[in-house]
Design a protein around this motif. Sequence first.
Motif, short mmCIF file in Angstrom:
data_model
loop_
_atom_site.label_atom_id
_atom_site.label_comp_id
_atom_site.label_asym_id
_atom_site.label_seq_id
_atom_site.Cartn_x
_atom_site.Cartn_y
_atom_site.Cartn_z
N ASN A 78 0.82 -1.22 0.00
CA ASN A 78 0.00 0.00 0.00
C ASN A 78 0.85 1.26 0.00
N TRP B 195 2.45 4.54 -0.53
CA TRP B 195 1.89 5.58 -1.40
C TRP B 195 2.84 5.98 -2.51
N TYR B 196 4.08 5.74 -2.38
CA TYR B 196 4.99 6.02 -3.51
C TYR B 196 4.79 4.99 -4.61
N ARG C 239 2.09 3.37 -5.17
CA ARG C 239 0.78 3.60 -5.78
C ARG C 239 0.69 4.94 -6.50
N SER C 240 1.71 5.75 -6.37
CA SER C 240 1.78 6.98 -7.18
C SER C 240 2.64 6.79 -8.42
N TYR D 275 5.85 5.29 -8.58
CA TYR D 275 7.31 5.33 -8.42
C TYR D 275 7.94 3.94 -8.28
N LEU E 170 12.43 7.87 -2.36
CA LEU E 170 11.43 8.78 -1.79
C LEU E 170 11.00 8.37 -0.38
N ASP F 143 7.92 11.19 3.16
CA ASP F 143 7.02 10.88 4.27
C ASP F 143 6.89 9.37 4.42
N ARG G 287 5.79 7.70 7.25
CA ARG G 287 5.08 7.40 8.50
C ARG G 287 4.46 6.00 8.51
N TYR G 288 4.16 5.48 7.32
CA TYR G 288 3.55 4.15 7.27
C TYR G 288 4.54 3.08 6.81
N GLU H 161 -6.03 2.23 12.72
CA GLU H 161 -6.26 3.64 13.06
C GLU H 161 -7.76 3.94 13.07
N LEU I 54 -13.17 -0.14 7.86
CA LEU I 54 -12.27 -0.54 6.78
C LEU I 54 -10.99 0.29 6.82
N ASP I 55 -9.89 -0.36 7.07
CA ASP I 55 -8.62 0.35 7.17
C ASP I 55 -7.50 -0.69 7.16
N TRP I 56 -6.29 -0.26 6.88
CA TRP I 56 -5.14 -1.15 6.91
C TRP I 56 -4.43 -1.01 8.25
N LEU J 124 -1.75 -0.42 11.09
CA LEU J 124 -0.48 0.30 11.20
C LEU J 124 0.62 -0.68 11.62
#
Lengths: 727, 330
Positions: free
Chosen positions: B116, B118-119, B121-122, B124, B135, B140, B142-143, B230, B234-236, B238
């Motif tokens: 998951n 975010w890099y 999924r963007s 990269y 990156l 960032d 944090r996850y 968190e 529905l959430d992944w 941490l």
Amino acid sequence: MVDLKVEWKPRDENTVFNKPTERLDGIEKASGFAKYSTDFTGDGSLHARLLTSPHAHAKIKSIDVEPAKSVHGVRGVYVFPQRAPEGDTLYEINWEGEVIVAVAAETPAQAAQGVKAINIEYEVLEHFVDEADLEAAERMDRSIPGRRVSVDGDEDQLENLLKTDAPVHHQGRYGIHTITHCCLEPHGSTCSWNGDDKLDVELSTQNVSGTGGQFAGAPEIGIDAANVTVHCDYIGGGFGSKFAADEWGIACAILAKQTGKRVQLHLDRGTELKIAGTRPSAFADVTIAAYEDGTIAAWDSHHWGTNGIKGGTVSQVPYVFQPGHSRVRTTGLVTNTGPTRAWRAPNHPQACALTCTAIDDLAAKLEMDPLDLFMKNVGLATGSQSQNPVEVYTGEMEVAERLMDWKAKWKGRGQWDDNGWKRGLGMALHTWGGRAGGGSCTIKVHPDGTIETFAGTQDLGTGTRTCIAQVVAETFGVPLATVRVNIGSSKYPQSGASGGSTTIGGVSGPHRRAALDALGKIFDKVAAKYNVDATQLAAKDGMIVNGDAEVCSWQQAASLVGPMGLEVMGEGPKDDGLTADGAGGVQMVDLSVDPETGRVKINKYVAVQDIGTIVNHQLAKSQVLGAMIQCISYGLSEERIMDNASGRFINANLRDYKLPRLGDIGELVVEFYEPDSQYNKGVVGLGEPPVISGGAAISNAVANAIGVRVPTIPLTPKRILDALANA
Amino acid sequence: MNPFEYARPESEAEAVALLAGEGTTVLASGMDLMPLLQKSVVATSRVVDISRVDSMRGIDPVNGGVTIGVLSTLEDIAYSPLLTEYPSLKDVTEGIRAIQVQQNGTLGGDLCHLPNCWYFRSGYGLLGRDNGKSLPEIGDNRYHAIFGNSGPAKFVSASRFAPALIAWGAQVRITGPEPNAEKWLPLEQFYHTPKTDRQGVTVLEPGQLLTHVWLPPAELQVSATYEVLEMKGLDWPLASAAATLDLDDAGRVRKATIVLGHVAPTPWLSLSAADVLVGQPVTPQLAHAAGEAAVAEATPLSENAYKVRLAQTSVKRALLKATNQLEGGL
């Protein structure tokens, strides 16, 4: 001719007005029959997709759209104005997601293929997206110091209070991050042309009456405003971000003309989050000086934050409480981030989050219950409540205390252990204007007694249709079903945009005036026909009555208007007491924090709200509940995360842009503060006020629970654990 | 979304034949694949829809244990009477609070779920590299990972079932690339930390397909999974931890397997936490010590030190949950 006095009925004489009534269009919305702007497609419609910038800061060196035109199914390509290089002039992109090209094709997939085929050469420039880091912004020449400086009271005296004269001082740093409007129905439209010069737009808008001219006046469209029809029966969220035609709306209209087809263009989720509006961030270093009894003597703060490339920031502090001496200076940060738009109660949630948290910390320093400290300083309360804010806030705090059982529950910071959780209480106050927007309406009474209303307004969540029907039905003394409300077309009498809590006053005033005007005319005809005194007549329970005597039925009365029916106009706002402004409220939160995971659980959340004359308690309560859920959202999880490394809005999706789930909401309690003085005040808008103070109240409750201030909202597990680790 | 060929085989042999060569992609329920295709994060020339390969369904008793076809939905797993002795699996299905995901999501989809990050999924790539820069390292994170992150991969393994299954000593069956070829290997060996963007997150080669998971006999061992979510919906996670414990008659730990999730590019087996437990009865103090041991070697990145605490708590609470000692609202 009888001239009925323009006023609301006495409270106890109402039958449908000022009563809880279910939303008339609730079934349509819940069942899927309601048509939104995305639903207006059909055979032969084209679908448009946007090419947007992957870079936060860049210049466009070249654009080649020819390959897109060769993609199977692509029917139209539109390059947004100025994006293509003109000589040495290159367009400068200032945030990720900025629109560059729109492609229309027979299927969405073909349009996406077309977008992918376009070749763009960028000159990538250095970006700056860190909205919290004042020092970095100053270092990188991305700050505008002294953007605003305001001093209230004598500055020398202020300095003395801050240094020595007041015995208690508190200093702290506070912040609240940017969020987006996150409309679940994204921005967009479906456009079709009728001939060369008539444009029909199905637009997701909170400004039905005001957007047609924006389409007509766009240089590449250039038609008469009278030839544009904007239509919006339903909208899936706006929150202040859907006032404009928007350049992608203009693009949709141009592609529709270019292709001769109906074209639909809506932002995808990522683009919706990136470019369709944000609520700006705000951070501040605050110093408060106070006396030992808790009276606030002076306030000094330095603020920074960003509204994007313009470098503006929030400055309306101290909020609600105005000590005699205050100084506020702001520094704007110029960032490569998407532009701001008015977000529900613009600037107020941030100002409240910076003020009521600092006051709560002052209470902790004084070892006072914050409720006592807020009460102590209620004399400093100002704001736009037109009727005695001190009395109203005091009353509201008393009601909220009772509903929360605050005094029985409250313990000092970090003192409440609850089966492994740390539990706490927090509160905050808010204020808002909410005066009626400008607008007009037409009411038509048919000879069979049915009534139609027409107004170019919209339902942004107010329950506009239902409220109009209640006002009109109450006036004519008929059931709600007798009234057919027509809104959502720019061809109806113009009505103001739904923003700033102006809608309910903006529609209820004109409709009441028009209905009273029509009723007076009908009373004249009844008086003539039945030989009674028109000034003694009243309409109620489907009858026209003269005191206790029934004169005729409503249908008989209506038949007197003749075969063409009776049509009257209403306008507003007017200074006749139907509407007013000034609303405030108090919110209190009881929550628990898991100290090992940083997770927060809302136990109970109380909102007490004054709002003048309430048209419909059920819909008003819905407005407050929605606002409270938004407070939980931006208080605990929702934020735009700008990534310094890539310059991108890195969580622009609904997995990582975290909105609360049902399990995160807790018990919500809504109470309207409505003594007779409020009913008699006039209708005031409710859209903004209840969304303001929840973030601060949540932050204060977390501080009360865990014993330390988590400086920045939203209070995610990361921020809570980091604050505990640093304590 | 790019155009692609769509194939719907009805046997494993057909499926592996269709999966031969670069650029093919397996479609199970498509809960994650469809958005990845729409955003062109995953580019494919052929989508092989395995939903009609019936041999990959079912939950059956085999060799004293249980074999689960990877097309089993999360709901199948939650309600299977054969899996009641493996409560750490049900803990996972209960944590996935969306009914749509429980009904449509498959075990195979979870085990092979792409990160998951975010890099990634963007666009990269798995390593999140842009012009030679990492990156996740400078941006960032944090996850991102707090273990196993010294190499170029900083993302965390997305699978929610893998920690529990590995803690149970699960084996997985892989077929292909030759028709009817098969091999079994421990699930922990199924995962792989990529060193280049061309490598994947599992050992699957083109033409290979994950078909079944086999769970060894439960044999009165106790287990639990604890996920820190968190959002209460529905959430992944941490961070998460799964524990399977073999206890003697006195309640002392004979053998412990502790696996952390969402903290490293692969599910993360903690031998040091297990060492703390062996020979001792599980008490809150011992569970706490095991949690501390589990994170002693953590290497958090610039923004995710808080995940160390979450991982520690996950281990502690998984142990307490497995031994029915997790109390209160925690």
